[in-house]
Write an enzyme that holds these catalytic residues in place. Structure first.
Site, short mmCIF file in Angstrom:
data_model
loop_
_atom_site.label_atom_id
_atom_site.label_comp_id
_atom_site.label_asym_id
_atom_site.label_seq_id
_atom_site.Cartn_x
_atom_site.Cartn_y
_atom_site.Cartn_z
N ILE A 237 -7.46 2.54 -24.36
CA ILE A 237 -7.61 1.21 -23.76
C ILE A 237 -8.74 1.28 -22.74
CG2 ILE A 237 -6.45 -0.57 -22.39
CD1 ILE A 237 -3.80 0.47 -23.56
N ASN B 181 3.58 3.21 -13.86
CA ASN B 181 2.29 3.08 -14.56
C ASN B 181 1.19 3.94 -13.93
OD1 ASN B 181 -0.12 1.50 -15.88
ND2 ASN B 181 -0.37 1.21 -13.68
N SER C 219 0.63 17.07 -18.03
CA SER C 219 1.36 16.22 -17.08
C SER C 219 2.07 15.09 -17.82
CB SER C 219 0.40 15.65 -16.01
OG SER C 219 -0.45 14.66 -16.55
N LYS C 220 1.43 14.53 -18.84
CA LYS C 220 2.06 13.44 -19.58
C LYS C 220 3.20 13.96 -20.48
CE LYS C 220 -0.23 9.95 -17.91
NZ LYS C 220 0.44 8.92 -17.13
N ASN D 46 0.85 -1.18 0.00
CA ASN D 46 0.00 0.00 0.00
C ASN D 46 0.90 1.24 0.00
OD1 ASN D 46 -2.05 1.82 0.37
ND2 ASN D 46 -3.12 0.52 1.85
N TYR E 111 -4.13 16.75 -17.86
CA TYR E 111 -3.62 15.41 -18.16
C TYR E 111 -2.54 15.47 -19.24
CZ TYR E 111 -3.75 10.43 -19.38
OH TYR E 111 -3.42 9.12 -19.63
N SER F 261 1.31 9.09 -22.54
CA SER F 261 -0.02 8.93 -23.15
C SER F 261 0.04 9.53 -24.54
CB SER F 261 -1.07 9.68 -22.33
OG SER F 261 -2.29 9.74 -23.04
P1 NAI Z 1 -6.65 2.92 -13.96
O1 NAI Z 1 -7.31 4.14 -13.38
O2 NAI Z 1 -7.50 1.80 -14.40
O3 NAI Z 1 -5.57 2.35 -12.91
C1 NAI Z 1 -4.65 3.21 -12.28
C2 NAI Z 1 -4.13 2.55 -11.02
O4 NAI Z 1 -3.22 3.47 -10.41
C3 NAI Z 1 -5.23 2.27 -9.99
O5 NAI Z 1 -5.06 0.98 -9.43
C4 NAI Z 1 -5.03 3.36 -8.95
O6 NAI Z 1 -5.44 2.99 -7.63
C5 NAI Z 1 -3.51 3.57 -9.03
N1 NAI Z 1 -3.12 4.89 -8.52
C6 NAI Z 1 -3.65 6.09 -8.86
N2 NAI Z 1 -3.07 7.06 -8.15
C7 NAI Z 1 -2.15 6.46 -7.35
C8 NAI Z 1 -1.25 6.94 -6.37
N3 NAI Z 1 -1.19 8.25 -6.05
N4 NAI Z 1 -0.45 6.07 -5.75
C9 NAI Z 1 -0.52 4.74 -6.04
N5 NAI Z 1 -1.37 4.22 -6.93
C10 NAI Z 1 -2.17 5.08 -7.59
O7 NAI Z 1 -5.75 3.49 -15.14
P2 NAI Z 1 -5.24 2.76 -16.49
O8 NAI Z 1 -6.19 3.08 -17.57
O9 NAI Z 1 -4.87 1.38 -16.20
O10 NAI Z 1 -3.94 3.63 -16.80
C11 NAI Z 1 -2.63 3.27 -16.37
C12 NAI Z 1 -1.63 4.30 -16.92
O11 NAI Z 1 -1.69 4.32 -18.34
C13 NAI Z 1 -1.89 5.73 -16.44
O12 NAI Z 1 -0.68 6.39 -16.19
C14 NAI Z 1 -2.60 6.35 -17.62
O13 NAI Z 1 -2.45 7.75 -17.65
C15 NAI Z 1 -1.91 5.66 -18.78
N6 NAI Z 1 -2.71 5.67 -20.00
C16 NAI Z 1 -3.90 4.97 -20.08
C17 NAI Z 1 -4.65 5.01 -21.24
C18 NAI Z 1 -5.92 4.23 -21.41
O14 NAI Z 1 -6.52 4.35 -22.50
N7 NAI Z 1 -6.38 3.50 -20.43
C19 NAI Z 1 -4.21 5.82 -22.40
C20 NAI Z 1 -2.99 6.51 -22.18
C21 NAI Z 1 -2.27 6.43 -21.03
#
Ligand code: NAI
Length: 256
Positions: free
Chosen positions: A185, A87, A155-156, A58, A152, A139
């Protein structure tokens, strides 16, 4: 086994759900020792129950103290850290004119400061080893931002510039640093999975490979960037978007 990562210790932030969870699963399948960080205790409990990580901690990456403690625990238990995958990220939308400054700070705290925190804690271990891989989630928004997504996108874009600077700063220690840009995604972060057919079709028209991206598409790229095959790639932004806007109107090819 696609890429043998046996014996490598890999830390994935935001491993609790979405793309991070799949990354953790994929690295374990390739023989790596996986440490998953997340700030969501329920997601971490699932990660443990399903044995997707060897250690699930955690940790809120916005807090440098928590991050340092987590990485000290990795050092204590495994004696090394080969791969850091930044990630974890969050999204927040709204027009700039009325965008809540506190929300702006929150996006930067996770997406930018969070990456700084993990890198600052991990780099001394990697320098000690004379090797390491840092892989950052940017991103497509860092390449072409969207209306209502300035925080967003900015930041990216910052993550991409940090990646390039770190690549040069760490190259002499055998550490590579790369970023990747997923396109669309469906995950909890966005509403792609819930879009009506017509709206989904308009979105898919942006892609050269006309399907949503899968978390596995990103995980496969991370495996490559973490393995021996990619040792001469650093400071790069790799597009894993299915050819989003590779041309002005990719959808023209499927409309005939
Ligand atoms: P998601 O929201 O499904 O999962 C993100 C995870 O990061 C969650 O488990 C959350 O609890 C955790 N998290 C968030 N803030 C946190 C913190 N301060 N400390 C620890 N854990 C933290 O997001 P997803 O879609 O899986 O995205 C993952 C990465 O990929 C992100 O950086 C996102 O910006 C990037 N991305 C995603 C895209 C998509 O289409 N899903 C497109 C482009 C980039």
């Amino acid at each position: 086994m696609q890429i043998d990562l046996s014996g490598r210790v890999v830390l994935v932030t935001g491993a609790g759900r979405g793309i991070g969870r799949t990354i953790a699963q994929s690295f374990r399948r390739e023989g790596a020792t996986v440490v998953g960080l997340d700030r969501d205790p329920e997601a971490l409990a699932e990660l443990r129950e399903e044995s997707l990580a060897d250690l699930a901690l955690n940790c809120d990456i916005t807090d440098p103290v928590q991050v340092r403690e987590a990485i000290a625990m990795v050092d204590e238990q495994f004696g090394r850290l080969d791969v850091l995958i930044n990630n974890a990220g969050i999204n927040a939308e709204g027009p700039l004119e009325s965008f809540d400054p506190a929300l702006w700070d929150q996006v930067f705290a996770v997406n930018v400061r969070g990456v700084l925190n993990t890198c600052q804690a991990a780099i001394p271990l990697m320098k000690r080893q004379g090797a390491g891989r840092i892989i950052n989630a940017a991103s497509f928004a860092a390449i072409i931002p969207s209306v209502d997504a300035a925080a967003y996108g900015a930041s990216k874009a910052a993550v991409v510039q940090m990646t390039r600077v770190l690549a040069s700063e760490l190259g002499p220690w055998g550490i590579t640093v790369n970023a990747y840009a997923p396109g669309m995604i469906p995950t909890a972060m966005n509403g792609f999975a819930e879009l009506e057919d017509a709206a989904a079709s308009t979105k898919l028209d942006q892609l050269s490979i006309r399907r949503w991206g899968l978390p596995e598409d990103v995980a496969n790229l991370c495996l490559f960037l973490a393995g021996d095959l990619s040792g001469y790639i650093t400071g790069a932004l790799l597009d894993v978007s299915g050819g989003k806007f590779a041309t002005q109107d990719p959808g023209a090819a499927s409309r005939g």
